[in-house]
Design a protein around this motif. Structure first.
Motif, PDB file in Angstrom:
ATOM      1  N   LEU A  83       0.837  -1.201   0.000  1.00 40.03           N
ATOM      2  CA  LEU A  83       0.000   0.000   0.000  1.00 40.03           C
ATOM      3  C   LEU A  83       0.871   1.250   0.000  1.00 40.03           C
ATOM      4  CD1 LEU A  83      -2.966   1.078   0.278  1.00 40.03           C
ATOM      5  CD2 LEU A  83      -2.545   1.162   2.746  1.00 40.03           C
ATOM      6  N   TYR A  84       1.914   1.225   0.804  1.00 45.12           N
ATOM      7  CA  TYR A  84       2.837   2.357   0.844  1.00 45.12           C
ATOM      8  C   TYR A  84       3.532   2.548  -0.501  1.00 45.12           C
ATOM      9  CZ  TYR A  84       7.131   4.922   1.792  1.00 45.12           C
ATOM     10  OH  TYR A  84       8.165   5.809   1.728  1.00 45.12           O
ATOM     11  N   GLN A  89       4.404   5.571  -5.563  1.00 46.04           N
ATOM     12  CA  GLN A  89       4.416   5.699  -7.022  1.00 46.04           C
ATOM     13  C   GLN A  89       3.462   6.795  -7.491  1.00 46.04           C
ATOM     14  OE1 GLN A  89       3.563   1.841  -8.630  1.00 46.04           O
ATOM     15  NE2 GLN A  89       5.399   0.893  -7.764  1.00 46.04           N
ATOM     16  N   ILE A  90       2.299   6.872  -6.838  1.00 45.19           N
ATOM     17  CA  ILE A  90       1.331   7.911  -7.208  1.00 45.19           C
ATOM     18  C   ILE A  90       1.907   9.298  -6.941  1.00 45.19           C
ATOM     19  CG2 ILE A  90      -0.911   8.912  -6.630  1.00 45.19           C
ATOM     20  CD1 ILE A  90      -1.906   6.078  -6.067  1.00 45.19           C
ATOM     21  N   VAL A  91       2.557   9.459  -5.794  1.00 45.35           N
ATOM     22  CA  VAL A  91       3.131  10.754  -5.435  1.00 45.35           C
ATOM     23  C   VAL A  91       4.254  11.130  -6.400  1.00 45.35           C
ATOM     24  CG1 VAL A  91       4.498  11.938  -3.685  1.00 45.35           C
ATOM     25  CG2 VAL A  91       2.478  10.650  -3.007  1.00 45.35           C
ATOM     26  N   VAL A  92       5.069  10.155  -6.783  1.00 45.07           N
ATOM     27  CA  VAL A  92       6.142  10.422  -7.751  1.00 45.07           C
ATOM     28  C   VAL A  92       5.553  10.866  -9.091  1.00 45.07           C
ATOM     29  CG1 VAL A  92       7.961   9.346  -9.127  1.00 45.07           C
ATOM     30  CG2 VAL A  92       7.831   8.909  -6.670  1.00 45.07           C
ATOM     31  N   THR A  93       4.474  10.223  -9.500  1.00 42.48           N
ATOM     32  CA  THR A  93       3.807  10.610 -10.748  1.00 42.48           C
ATOM     33  C   THR A  93       3.278  12.034 -10.662  1.00 42.48           C
ATOM     34  OG1 THR A  93       3.156   8.314 -11.133  1.00 42.48           O
ATOM     35  CG2 THR A  93       1.970  10.011 -12.365  1.00 42.48           C
ATOM     36  N   TRP A  94       2.695  12.379  -9.517  1.00 44.36           N
ATOM     37  CA  TRP A  94       2.210  13.747  -9.327  1.00 44.36           C
ATOM     38  C   TRP A  94       3.355  14.752  -9.406  1.00 44.36           C
ATOM     39  CZ3 TRP A  94      -1.487  12.934  -4.542  1.00 44.36           C
ATOM     40  CH2 TRP A  94      -2.656  12.295  -4.991  1.00 44.36           C
ATOM     41  N   GLU A  96       6.169  14.370 -11.068  1.00 43.06           N
ATOM     42  CA  GLU A  96       6.662  14.443 -12.448  1.00 43.06           C
ATOM     43  C   GLU A  96       5.743  15.273 -13.336  1.00 43.06           C
ATOM     44  OE1 GLU A  96       6.975  10.386 -13.557  1.00 43.06           O
ATOM     45  OE2 GLU A  96       8.932  10.077 -12.585  1.00 43.06           O
ATOM     46  N   THR A  97       4.458  15.239 -13.044  1.00 46.46           N
ATOM     47  CA  THR A  97       3.502  16.004 -13.853  1.00 46.46           C
ATOM     48  C   THR A  97       3.294  17.419 -13.325  1.00 46.46           C
ATOM     49  OG1 THR A  97       1.680  15.076 -12.551  1.00 46.46           O
ATOM     50  CG2 THR A  97       2.281  13.937 -14.596  1.00 46.46           C
ATOM     51  N   GLY A  98       3.962  17.760 -12.245  1.00 44.37           N
ATOM     52  CA  GLY A  98       3.859  19.110 -11.703  1.00 44.37           C
ATOM     53  C   GLY A  98       2.690  19.343 -10.777  1.00 44.37           C
ATOM     54  N   VAL A  99       1.920  18.303 -10.480  1.00 45.92           N
ATOM     55  CA  VAL A  99       0.791  18.456  -9.565  1.00 45.92           C
ATOM     56  C   VAL A  99       1.281  18.741  -8.146  1.00 45.92           C
ATOM     57  CG1 VAL A  99      -1.215  17.297  -8.551  1.00 45.92           C
ATOM     58  CG2 VAL A  99      -0.656  16.963 -10.971  1.00 45.92           C
ATOM     59  N   LEU A 100       2.402  18.139  -7.792  1.00 38.00           N
ATOM     60  CA  LEU A 100       2.967  18.276  -6.452  1.00 38.00           C
ATOM     61  C   LEU A 100       4.428  18.687  -6.577  1.00 38.00           C
ATOM     62  CD1 LEU A 100       2.046  17.722  -3.462  1.00 38.00           C
ATOM     63  CD2 LEU A 100       3.180  15.511  -3.684  1.00 38.00           C
ATOM     64  N   PRO A 101       4.886  19.670  -5.813  1.00 38.45           N
ATOM     65  CA  PRO A 101       6.299  20.060  -5.867  1.00 38.45           C
ATOM     66  C   PRO A 101       7.217  18.877  -5.579  1.00 38.45           C
ATOM     67  CG  PRO A 101       5.038  21.673  -4.633  1.00 38.45           C
ATOM     68  CD  PRO A 101       4.120  20.514  -4.887  1.00 38.45           C
ATOM     69  N   ALA A 102       8.304  18.789  -6.306  1.00 35.48           N
ATOM     70  CA  ALA A 102       9.205  17.645  -6.177  1.00 35.48           C
ATOM     71  C   ALA A 102       9.782  17.520  -4.773  1.00 35.48           C
ATOM     72  CB  ALA A 102      10.337  17.760  -7.200  1.00 35.48           C
ATOM     73  N   ASP A 103      10.039  18.655  -4.106  1.00 37.16           N
ATOM     74  CA  ASP A 103      10.635  18.586  -2.774  1.00 37.16           C
ATOM     75  C   ASP A 103       9.656  18.091  -1.711  1.00 37.16           C
ATOM     76  OD1 ASP A 103       9.103  20.866  -3.116  1.00 37.16           O
ATOM     77  OD2 ASP A 103      10.228  22.004  -1.615  1.00 37.16           O
ATOM     78  N   ARG A 107       7.561  13.341   1.011  1.00 39.19           N
ATOM     79  CA  ARG A 107       7.010  13.480   2.354  1.00 39.19           C
ATOM     80  C   ARG A 107       5.553  13.037   2.462  1.00 39.19           C
ATOM     81  NH1 ARG A 107       9.150  19.610   3.818  1.00 39.19           N
ATOM     82  NH2 ARG A 107      11.331  19.319   3.167  1.00 39.19           N
ATOM     83  N   PHE A 108       4.904  12.807   1.344  1.00 41.45           N
ATOM     84  CA  PHE A 108       3.470  12.562   1.383  1.00 41.45           C
ATOM     85  C   PHE A 108       3.084  11.089   1.290  1.00 41.45           C
ATOM     86  CE2 PHE A 108       3.141  17.057   0.758  1.00 41.45           C
ATOM     87  CZ  PHE A 108       1.912  17.393   1.305  1.00 41.45           C
ATOM     88  N   ALA A 109       3.971  10.244   0.793  1.00 44.05           N
ATOM     89  CA  ALA A 109       3.614   8.840   0.601  1.00 44.05           C
ATOM     90  C   ALA A 109       3.275   8.164   1.930  1.00 44.05           C
ATOM     91  CB  ALA A 109       4.743   8.098  -0.103  1.00 44.05           C
ATOM     92  N   LEU A 110       4.137   8.326   2.931  1.00 42.80           N
ATOM     93  CA  LEU A 110       3.899   7.679   4.222  1.00 42.80           C
ATOM     94  C   LEU A 110       2.656   8.217   4.925  1.00 42.80           C
ATOM     95  CD1 LEU A 110       4.760   5.681   6.380  1.00 42.80           C
ATOM     96  CD2 LEU A 110       6.307   7.427   7.308  1.00 42.80           C
ATOM     97  N   PRO A 111       2.456   9.541   5.019  1.00 38.38           N
ATOM     98  CA  PRO A 111       1.228  10.030   5.660  1.00 38.38           C
ATOM     99  C   PRO A 111      -0.050   9.537   4.989  1.00 38.38           C
ATOM    100  CG  PRO A 111       2.816  11.802   5.480  1.00 38.38           C
ATOM    101  CD  PRO A 111       3.372  10.652   4.702  1.00 38.38           C
ATOM    102  N   VAL A 112      -0.052   9.515   3.646  1.00 32.22           N
ATOM    103  CA  VAL A 112      -1.252   9.055   2.944  1.00 32.22           C
ATOM    104  C   VAL A 112      -1.496   7.573   3.213  1.00 32.22           C
ATOM    105  CG1 VAL A 112      -2.288   8.676   0.678  1.00 32.22           C
ATOM    106  CG2 VAL A 112      -1.094  10.815   1.153  1.00 32.22           C
ATOM    107  N   ALA A 113      -0.427   6.773   3.170  1.00 35.60           N
ATOM    108  CA  ALA A 113      -0.571   5.337   3.434  1.00 35.60           C
ATOM    109  C   ALA A 113      -1.048   5.089   4.863  1.00 35.60           C
ATOM    110  CB  ALA A 113       0.756   4.626   3.190  1.00 35.60           C
TER     111      ALA A 113
END
Length: 235
Positions: A83-84, A89-94, A96-103, A107-113
């Motif tokens: 799940l994590y 992978q979803i956060v990395v995709t975001w 790469e597409t500019g939806v989420l700042p790279a820096d 930090r968001f994968a673990l909190p979301v999981a």
């Protein structure tokens, strides 16, 4: 009846105490050695253990929802890592597409999981207890656990001990709520049981217990089984 409730309180408190101690010990060892997979498996098994223990105190240890809770907890160490990885992978995709700042992506994968898994466990606990209080508390402490990594990154260098505290808090709160629920269930069960032998009388409107044959308190206006049979014969 009072003795039965006291016994349920003592048992529930011991379950809570052992659960919190086990979580703290496993978590400390987990963070010391960095053994993520084994730590998650052990934490899941501890969760399953105190779920079974509290449901046993509540006289509800042998049903399908117990298996659901044991299954969700016992397999936690196996389904949480994928799940994590999925959310990573979803956060990395975001990013790469500019939806989420790279820096911020890392930090968001673990909190979301953590948040999603917390909601899943809250749903499982609600299915097993039908208690809105248990559900809401689980959601609340899951939100705290999910927000811990973000707050740590915002306040300074990330330290894993913050997650250790959040983990202990989550299990302490959930185990405590289950223990409280178990005491309430045990009290209700005792109220509907024979005070002499403990048989569940349910809605039986008789003056003596069909199991131990002793007269029930407050049943003076009711006929005993023998008296009822005698009345039918006379009629």
């Amino acid at each position: 009846m009072r003795n039965g409730v006291i016994h349920a309180c003592v048992k529930s408190f011991l379950v809570w105490l052992i659960a919190v101690g086990a979580v703290a010990a496993v978590g400390f060892e987990f963070f010391q050695r960095g053994s993520t997979e084994m730590g998650l498996i052990m934490l899941g098994l501890i969760f399953a253990g105190y779920c079974v223990a509290t449901r046993t105190v509540a006289r509800r240890g042998k049903d399908a929802t117990t298996l659901l809770m044991v299954g969700a907890g016992g397999t936690f160490g196996f389904w949480f890592p994928p799940l994590y990885e999925l959310f990573a992978q979803i956060v990395v995709t975001w990013a790469e597409t500019g939806v989420l700042p790279a820096d911020l992506a890392g930090r968001f994968a673990l909190p979301v999981a953590l948040g999603v898994s917390g909601l899943m466990m809250a749903a499982v606990l609600y299915a097993g207890t039908s208690s809105g209080g248990v559900f809401m508390l689980t959601v609340l402490v899951s939100g705290v656990a999910a927000g811990t990594p973000i707050f740590q990154h915002l306040l300074g260098p990330y330290e894993p001990w913050g997650m250790f505290g959040a983990m202990v808090l989550w299990h302490a709160a959930v185990a405590g709520m289950l223990a409280s629920w178990a005491v309430r269930q045990a009290k209700e069960h005792r109220a509907a049981s024979c005070p002499h032998c403990g048989k569940d009388l349910g809605q039986i409107a008789i003056a003596i217990c069909p199991s131990c044959k002793k007269r029930l308190p407050g049943a003076g206006v009711l006929h005993t089984i023998a008296e009822a049979q005698e009345s039918r014969r006379a009629a």
